[in-house]
Each structure stands twice: as C-alpha cells, then as structure tokens.
Write a protein that holds these residues in place. Structure first.
Motif, short mmCIF file in Angstrom:
data_model
loop_
_atom_site.label_atom_id
_atom_site.label_comp_id
_atom_site.label_asym_id
_atom_site.label_seq_id
_atom_site.Cartn_x
_atom_site.Cartn_y
_atom_site.Cartn_z
N ASN A 353 0.78 -1.29 -0.07
CA ASN A 353 -0.05 -0.11 0.13
C ASN A 353 0.95 1.43 -0.12
O ASN A 353 0.68 2.19 0.81
CB ASN A 353 -0.94 0.03 1.26
N PRO A 354 1.74 1.49 -1.13
CA PRO A 354 2.70 2.63 -0.95
C PRO A 354 1.68 3.88 -1.40
O PRO A 354 0.65 3.79 -2.17
CB PRO A 354 3.47 2.50 -2.02
N PRO A 355 1.90 4.92 -1.07
CA PRO A 355 1.04 6.28 -1.44
C PRO A 355 0.95 6.45 -2.80
O PRO A 355 1.87 6.06 -3.51
CB PRO A 355 1.67 7.36 -0.72
N PRO A 356 0.13 7.06 -3.46
CA PRO A 356 -0.16 7.33 -4.84
C PRO A 356 0.64 8.51 -5.10
O PRO A 356 1.35 9.23 -4.27
CB PRO A 356 -1.69 7.57 -5.06
N ASP A 357 1.01 8.60 -6.47
CA ASP A 357 1.54 9.82 -7.05
C ASP A 357 0.86 11.11 -6.84
O ASP A 357 0.00 11.23 -6.84
CB ASP A 357 1.70 9.39 -8.71
N PRO A 358 1.69 11.76 -5.90
CA PRO A 358 1.07 13.18 -5.86
C PRO A 358 1.04 13.93 -7.02
O PRO A 358 1.82 14.23 -7.63
CB PRO A 358 1.93 13.71 -4.64
N LYS A 359 0.11 14.97 -7.27
CA LYS A 359 0.03 15.68 -8.28
C LYS A 359 -0.26 17.19 -7.86
O LYS A 359 -0.84 17.33 -6.80
CB LYS A 359 -1.18 15.31 -9.25
N ALA A 360 0.10 18.18 -8.75
CA ALA A 360 -0.18 19.32 -8.32
C ALA A 360 -1.62 19.62 -8.44
O ALA A 360 -1.92 20.99 -7.69
CB ALA A 360 0.71 20.42 -9.48
N THR A 361 -2.52 19.26 -8.99
CA THR A 361 -3.86 19.29 -9.04
C THR A 361 -4.54 18.73 -7.96
O THR A 361 -5.89 19.14 -7.77
CB THR A 361 -4.53 18.92 -10.36
N ASP A 362 -4.10 18.01 -7.03
CA ASP A 362 -4.68 17.66 -5.55
C ASP A 362 -5.04 18.54 -4.92
O ASP A 362 -4.62 19.72 -4.78
CB ASP A 362 -3.66 16.76 -4.99
N ARG A 363 -6.37 18.36 -4.21
CA ARG A 363 -6.87 19.41 -3.51
C ARG A 363 -7.53 18.65 -2.19
O ARG A 363 -7.80 17.30 -2.25
CB ARG A 363 -7.97 20.25 -3.95
N ASN A 364 -7.63 19.12 -0.90
CA ASN A 364 -8.44 18.48 0.01
C ASN A 364 -8.71 19.50 0.57
O ASN A 364 -8.24 19.92 2.11
CB ASN A 364 -7.44 17.62 0.76
N SER A 365 -10.09 20.50 0.43
CA SER A 365 -10.28 21.72 1.25
C SER A 365 -10.86 21.27 2.56
O SER A 365 -10.87 22.20 3.37
CB SER A 365 -11.30 22.34 0.31
N SER A 366 -11.32 20.05 2.82
CA SER A 366 -11.95 19.87 4.16
C SER A 366 -11.18 19.14 4.86
O SER A 366 -11.43 18.78 6.00
CB SER A 366 -13.37 18.75 3.72
N PHE A 367 -9.84 19.20 4.70
CA PHE A 367 -8.82 18.42 5.61
C PHE A 367 -8.87 19.06 6.86
O PHE A 367 -8.69 20.14 7.14
CB PHE A 367 -7.54 18.43 4.82
N GLN A 368 -8.74 18.29 7.90
CA GLN A 368 -8.55 18.57 9.38
C GLN A 368 -7.18 17.71 10.05
O GLN A 368 -7.40 16.64 9.44
CB GLN A 368 -9.85 18.32 10.19
N LEU A 369 -6.61 18.52 10.66
CA LEU A 369 -5.15 17.53 11.12
C LEU A 369 -5.65 16.51 12.17
O LEU A 369 -6.49 16.75 13.18
CB LEU A 369 -4.47 18.46 11.78
N PRO A 370 -5.20 15.40 11.61
CA PRO A 370 -5.72 14.15 12.75
C PRO A 370 -4.94 14.11 13.86
O PRO A 370 -3.79 14.56 13.95
CB PRO A 370 -5.48 13.02 11.64
N SER A 371 -5.52 13.30 14.81
CA SER A 371 -4.63 13.03 16.05
C SER A 371 -3.64 12.05 15.65
O SER A 371 -3.75 11.22 15.06
CB SER A 371 -5.59 12.68 17.24
N VAL A 372 -2.39 12.05 16.38
CA VAL A 372 -1.35 10.98 16.19
C VAL A 372 -1.89 9.86 16.74
O VAL A 372 -2.01 9.87 18.03
CB VAL A 372 0.04 11.66 16.71
N PRO A 373 -1.86 8.81 16.32
CA PRO A 373 -2.21 7.33 17.09
C PRO A 373 -1.13 6.98 17.72
O PRO A 373 0.22 7.29 17.53
CB PRO A 373 -2.50 6.43 15.80
#
Length: 577
Positions: A353-373
């Motif tokens: 499960n490696p992370p996908p290719d990051p792109k300049a067009t990626d967006r995540n406007s609803s992102f909230q910083l998660p708690s560190v498990p």
C-alpha cells in the motif's frame, strides 16, 4: 522525629533517581523452611518487638510466573496509621525491575480471623515452621486468601496458580515506624549504603530473611542451602531469601493444548515459542525434547530440564518465505504438556500500500489535522531456561550379618554399602532484552528548505530511524529489528504507508525510506501534499520484527517538521526572451 522525616525526604529524592483459620487437613503443598537466631538488644530509636510481623501473599500464575491479583498483607497486629512502607510490591515484581516507592500512611492490611503463628524468630519466641506450613496450606487459610483476592477457590486450587508468601516485619528505625519485607529491607539498605544493617542487622539481615526460604527451586527462585543461623548479605536476600511458596496439584496432568495463530512478515527471521510445563520433574537423566515442524522441516530442541510444577519457554528461530501464505506449524513434546500444539502462521507482505503519485492538481479543502495515533508498543521482554546438576548425598546402607566362629560364639559384621541418595538442584538463568530507537525527519536534501525543521509543502522529506536491541542473551535467542513502516497525516495515518529498507542490519539496525518511484532522482523521500496547510507535519514510524522468545518487540517513533508556504512560492513567470 523531625530529623527522621528530613532524612526520609532525602531518601525519597534518591529513590526518584534510582532506576536502575481452622487448622484443617492441608489443601496445598508448602515449599517453605526457615531459620534465625537471637535478636540482640535495641534502642528506643531502633527496635523490634517480637510478634510484630506478618506475611505478604501474592497469587502467581504458573504459566507465565506473573501476579494475577494485588498482593495482600496479613498481620495479627494493628500497624500505625502513619506507617512508613513501600506499597504492595511482591518479590517477583521486584525481580522484573520494580523499584522502591516510599509511602507514609495509607497502609492496607487484613487481620486473619484465626491468628497466624509467629513468623519471624526472636530470642524469646521461636517460630515453628511446621505450624507455619500447616496454617498457610490449610483449607481455611486458602479460602480466606481466595475471598480477599476475589479469585474463585476452585480456580485458585486447580494447579494453575501458586501462593507466594513473604514475611513482613514492623519495627522502629531512626524513630520512624516502618513495615517491609526482607527483599524491601535489602533494597532499602542498598540505598542507605548499609545504614539499615548497621542498626537492625539481627532483624533485617538474619531473622526476617531466614523466616522463610525455599526447600526446592520454584518460580525461578533457587533453594537456599546456606547458613540458617547467621547473618546474610543483601544479594543473598534479594536472590534467595524471604519467601515461601504454596502450590497445588489438582491441575490435569495432560491438558488439551490450544491452537493459536501468529502474523509474520515475508523474508523475516522470526522466533516461534511455546511454553512447556510439567507436574513431575524433568531431569538431565531423561531430558525433554520439543519438535517444531515447519514447511516440511523439523527443528528439535533437546536437553530441556524443568523442576516439578514449573515451566519454561521453548522456541525455534526460522525464516519466513518470500511470498504471502499460511504456514501451519505442529509442535510436539516428549514429556510435559505444551501451551500449544498447533500454530497457524499468517505470512503477509507489507509492501502492498505505497502512497499514490502526488499531483499539483490535488486538493483537500475539508482536511482537518488528525490526532497522532499511539500503536501498542512492547520495548522489553524477559524469559529464561532451567538447568540442573546432581547434588550428591551419600548414605550408608547397613547389612549386618552374623558370622559364627564356633558353638555359641561369633560376631556381627556390617556388609553394607554406600548409596548416593542425592537429588537434582535446579537453577534458573534469566534473560532480558530491550528495544530503543530514535528517528530524524528532515527536508529532502534537494529541496530549497530554510532549515532542517521547516519546509514548504510539496517537497519531500527524508526519514531515518536507528534502533538498538540490548540483551544479555545469546544471539540465538533474539533478532534485531528488521522492518519499519511510516504512516502520514494526509491519509489520517491509515490506508497507505511507506516501507523502509534496512540500511544496516543486526542488533544495531538502521532504516531509510525505500526509493520513491515518483521521484525524478529516485530519492528516498516521501512527498508532502501541495495542499497541506501551514503547521506541524508529523509522520509516524513503526519499528517491527525485533524477536525474542517472549514475542516481538516493537516501538513507535514520530518526528515533526513545520510546513510554511508551498513550493509555488519558489516559481516565477517571466516572458520568454
């Protein structure tokens, strides 16, 4: 009293730095003996009154030699409300690194309905070990202990548990009234550099530790074969004195072994272990063998010796296959009974499960910083093995015969012989292992970062981990850490992870990220998302597969780097010349 409390506060500071019933027929079997001698004389500041004693009782599970309930102190007396004590820590817990913790007041105890016999010897009153044995092995006393600990009487006496007994003395030292076991007295004297022994030696270093000791080895403690009427050292007390054990023999001799399962990673050195227990001693004359059958190969552990009623871990080190699969493991023993005879090993591939290719067009406007498990960590383990040697004890076997020399005359002659009626002495060799680790999270060396702790989003980070497995065991008992996997906040520490390569292997292992397939330079980095907001960016790394006979050691690491701006601020647009 004020001087004593001042000294006590100093000792507390030192400790904070110190890390390093009716007499019915017997229900239990007492492994208890004792000695002692005259008490000598005391002073008003340092004295003990005969009869001011008690016993700490701890229920120990035979399978893993661990307490299953809080310890309970029994005494016929009423200790002072301001008693100075060290809590309710058993000798077996001190053996696994618990340290002294001074407490004033708040001491809890139980007063038996049927008074206990005198435990600690003195010049005026000599404890009778047979009476002590009969008391603590009686049905009434064991039912009292079962009731006070909340453990069912039938379960307590089914052979899966033992009672650890430790004599306690209540006495005045430097004007303060104290209560402690022999083990605690030895530790306390070490902290005071001999200060307790110098004033209370007849009690703390003779009569208290010799009030109880083992006749035969048990629970990893040796039998005491030293003097029983003279003073002893702190080391002798800590290793061998101040304890008795009550054991039960109602456990089934051939319980049905359980089936269990483990999960391992591909291409990994692992250790698979089972516990071998016995109700009858296993000796070097007829040692036990345990055989593991894994993927068509058999691994046999030989020369296993275990005293009566004891157990130990038996293990095999092997390497898992390179492809994911299920591996059945069969285990058999020539003597005793196993904790598991069938094991299912699930071999998994972490590199899925490696992370996908990051792109300049990626967006995540609803992102909230998660708690560190916080993943479960296990950073230390302890285990051991039994050994045995023969203790010779030669006895003359008489065989008197009459030799006639004539009528009504003759003589008797002994045609006897010497016979060795000795026994096996068992010794427990204990081992420990501990895993420590550290990590660095820094900007990619190719990124234009202003410092090692700040960077712009969209660039890569490098993660380097360093581990150390410390142990007194042979290398055949252990492995160093072999895998590391990092998780990231943009995925809520789930779904995707990035594996590390072993940079250096062994007990001092280090890891760095695998080359990133989306990196132009095949750099060992993880790219932060361009959209990640300003603030802390905290990846976590799990260190895995540092194996011991008691299981895998694992630890979680984390490091934080500050995100300020993004890589677009490093771009500019200009007309083409």
């Amino acid at each position: 009293m004020r001087r004593f409390l001042t000294a006590l506060l100093s000792i507390l500071l030192l400790f904070s730095l110190y890390t390093a019933y009716a007499f019915a027929d017997g229900e239990g079997d007492g492994n208890i003996d004792h000695g002692g001698g005259d008490m000598g004389t005391g002073t008003s500041q340092n004295k003990w009154t005969p009869g001011y004693d008690g016993v700490r009782v701890t229920i120990i599970r035979v399978a893993d030699q661990k307490p299953v309930s809080p310890s309970i102190d029994y005494t016929n007396k009423t200790p002072s409300a301001e008693l100075i004590h060290f809590g309710k820590i058993s000798k077996i817990q001190y053996r696994t690194s618990s340290v002294l913790n001074v407490q004033v007041g708040g001491y809890s105890y139980q007063t038996p309905e049927t008074p206990m016999p005198q435990i600690v010897n003195s010049g005026d009153g000599i404890g009778n070990i047979e009476v002590i044995k009969k008391y603590f092995c009686s049905e009434g006393a064991i039912k009292m202990i079962a009731n006070d600990t909340g453990i069912d009487y039938n379960a307590l006496t089914n052979g899966n548990y033992k009672l650890l007994l430790e004599p306690i003395a209540y006495f005045t030292f430097q004007g303060g009234f104290m209560g402690m076991t022999a083990h605690e007295a030895a530790l306390y004297d070490q902290v005071l550099n001999g200060g307790l022994r110098s004033r209370m030696v007849s009690l703390t270093h003779q009569n208290l530790p010799l009030a109880m000791f083992l006749e035969t080895p048990d629970l990893g403690f040796p039998a005491w074969d030293g003097p029983t009427g003279s003073r002893v050292s702190n080391d002798q007390i800590i290793t061998s004195l101040g304890l008795g054990i009550v054991r039960f023999h109602d456990a089934p001799t051939t319980p049905v072994p359980s089936q269990t399962s483990y999960q391992y990673r591909t291409n990994t050195d692992v250790i698979t272990s089972v516990r071998l227990s016995t109700s009858a001693q296993i000796t070097p004359k007829a040692p036990a063998r345990v055989t593991f059958t894994i993927m068509g190969s058999s691994y046999t552990v030989t020369n296993i010796v275990i005293p009566e009623g004891e157990s130990q871990l038996v293990w095999v080190k092997w390497r898992t296959p390179s492809t994911p699969q299920t591996v059945p493991i069969q285990v058999s023993a020539s003597q005793g009974f196993l904790s598991a005879s069938s094991i299912t090993a699930s071999i998994v591939d972490l590199n899925q499960n490696p992370p996908p290719d990051p792109k300049a067009t990626d967006r995540n406007s609803s992102f909230q910083l998660p708690s560190v498990p916080a993943y479960a960590a296990k950073t230390s383990a302890s285990w051991g093995i039994w050994s045995a040697c023969w203790h010779e004890y030669w006895v003359w076997i008489s065989n008197w015969q009459w030799h006639s020399t004539g009528k009504d005359s003759g003589y008797w002659q002994d045609h006897g012989y010497w016979k060795d009626e000795g026994w096996w002495d068992y010794d427990w060799t204990g081992y420990t292992a501990s895993l420590s680790a550290r990590q660095s999270v820094t900007p990619d060396s190719k990124s234009p970062s202003p410092s090692s702790t700040r960077m712009k989003s969209g660039y890569g980070i490098e993660i380097n981990s360093f581990t150390e497995l410390s142990s007194n065991a042979p290398t055949s008992h252990i492995t160093g850490a072999q895998h590391a996997a990092s998780y990231f906040p943009e995925f809520a520490y789930q779904t995707y992870w990035r594996l590390h390569d072993l940079k250096t292997s062994g007990l001092s292992a280090s890891f760095w990220l695998q080359p990133n397939e989306y990196s132009t330079y095949q750099s060992r980095v993880h790219f932060t998302p361009l959209w990640f907001p300003d603030g802390p960016y905290t990846p976590i790394t799990r260190i895995l597969d540092a194996w011991t006979p008691e299981g895998m050691l694992t630890v979680q690491l984390q490091g934080t780097i500050a995100i300020t701006g993004n890589l677009y601020s490093d771009w500019h647009i200009a007309p083409q010349k």
